[in-house]
Design a protein around this motif. Structure first.
Motif, PDB file in Angstrom:
ATOM      1  N   PHE A 161       0.845  -1.182   0.000  1.00 29.40           N
ATOM      2  CA  PHE A 161       0.000   0.000   0.000  1.00 29.40           C
ATOM      3  C   PHE A 161       0.890   1.245   0.000  1.00 29.40           C
ATOM      4  O   PHE A 161       1.897   1.299   0.698  1.00 29.40           O
ATOM      5  N   GLY A 162       0.518   2.229  -0.777  1.00 29.21           N
ATOM      6  CA  GLY A 162       1.317   3.448  -0.890  1.00 29.21           C
ATOM      7  C   GLY A 162       2.175   3.475  -2.122  1.00 29.21           C
ATOM      8  O   GLY A 162       2.677   4.532  -2.501  1.00 29.21           O
ATOM      9  N   GLN A 163       2.365   2.318  -2.786  1.00 26.35           N
ATOM     10  CA  GLN A 163       3.113   2.287  -4.032  1.00 26.35           C
ATOM     11  C   GLN A 163       2.175   2.535  -5.209  1.00 26.35           C
ATOM     12  O   GLN A 163       0.955   2.411  -5.097  1.00 26.35           O
ATOM     13  N   ASP A 217      -3.490   4.180  -0.866  1.00 26.74           N
ATOM     14  CA  ASP A 217      -2.772   4.561   0.349  1.00 26.74           C
ATOM     15  C   ASP A 217      -2.982   3.522   1.451  1.00 26.74           C
ATOM     16  O   ASP A 217      -3.981   2.782   1.438  1.00 26.74           O
ATOM     17  N   PRO A 218      -2.072   3.451   2.418  1.00 29.47           N
ATOM     18  CA  PRO A 218      -2.231   2.512   3.535  1.00 29.47           C
ATOM     19  C   PRO A 218      -3.553   2.745   4.270  1.00 29.47           C
ATOM     20  O   PRO A 218      -4.054   3.880   4.316  1.00 29.47           O
ATOM     21  N   PRO A 219      -4.129   1.694   4.841  1.00 24.57           N
ATOM     22  CA  PRO A 219      -5.428   1.831   5.517  1.00 24.57           C
ATOM     23  C   PRO A 219      -5.342   2.652   6.795  1.00 24.57           C
ATOM     24  O   PRO A 219      -4.326   2.656   7.477  1.00 24.57           O
ATOM     25  N   VAL A 234      -7.565   5.539   0.630  1.00 26.24           N
ATOM     26  CA  VAL A 234      -7.684   6.560  -0.407  1.00 26.24           C
ATOM     27  C   VAL A 234      -7.087   5.983  -1.684  1.00 26.24           C
ATOM     28  O   VAL A 234      -5.932   5.550  -1.704  1.00 26.24           O
ATOM     29  N   VAL A 235      -7.891   5.956  -2.742  1.00 26.26           N
ATOM     30  CA  VAL A 235      -7.484   5.388  -4.027  1.00 26.26           C
ATOM     31  C   VAL A 235      -7.301   6.532  -5.026  1.00 26.26           C
ATOM     32  O   VAL A 235      -8.170   7.397  -5.154  1.00 26.26           O
TER      33      VAL A 235
END
Length: 204
Positions: free
Chosen positions: A79-81, A94-96, A119-120
């Motif tokens: 997440f975040g990549q 984004d990370p949860p 957040v996508v």
């Protein structure tokens, strides 16, 4: 778009997509540097959820980053990549963050579950408009399937209905009730033309 309408569209489109995929190869997304659309605001941080968040959960700044551009995806990305398909459609999740659903949220009533939001961001640098209304996002936490949360007061209403025009981006939120917020796997697919393979994001 109402939840029932979205489900009906998904059912019909998946049936058409299964037929279209016969004999066709799918595009595979690869890790990439973060992309942005021409319409990104100067300050793009989302507003705080109506129910509040748990600041102890990981933030985008804690875990974000991008793998080397052009690398081949051998498995899940963190997440975040950011990942990019050959037709220049990029996706970042984004990370949860844990949050408290509002009174009228549609969520999992099971005791012990945690509620998290993501957040996508989807950037369209292709030559065609991108329809996100059929975008698929599914989550597994621990060894169980997570339930999606619909909570309009927290802006959790699924993928947007407005098409993303070439050169632009779309950012939206999705929420899920999970058994273990530290063990989350999410499969994502734009599903607009059924030519793209799933992308898997993970917390581990």
């Amino acid at each position: 778009m109402h939840v029932q309408q979205r489900l009906s569209l998904l059912t019909a489109s998946l049936a058409l997509g299964a037929a279209a995929l016969t004999g066709c190869s799918q595009q595979t997304a690869t890790p990439d540097a973060e992309q942005s659309g021409s319409n990104r605001p100067t300050s793009s941080a989302p507003a705080a959820p109506a129910g509040g968040t748990d600041d102890s959960s990981p933030s985008a700044e804690d875990e974000s980053g991008s793998a080397d551009a052009g690398a081949t995806q051998q498995g899940p990305v963190r997440f975040g990549q950011t990942v990019t398909y050959p037709d220049k459609i990029s996706i970042k999740v984004d990370p949860p963050k844990e949050f408290k659903p509002t009174e009228y949220a549609v969520t999992d009533p099971e005791p012990g579950v945690k509620h998290v939001m993501f957040v996508v961001t989807v950037v369209n640098k292709s030559e065609k408009p991108l329809d996100l209304s059929l975008m698929m996002l599914t989550v597994q936490s621990g060894n169980t399937e997570a339930t999606e949360i619909f909570d309009p007061e927290n802006k959790l209403e699924g993928a947007p209905s407005t098409k993303v025009q070439p050169g632009r981006e779309s950012t939206f939120r999705v929420g899920f009730s999970v058994s273990d917020p530290n063990d989350i796997v999410m499969d994502v697919n734009p599903q607009d033309n059924f030519e793209r393979a799933d992308v898997t994001f993970t917390s581990k």
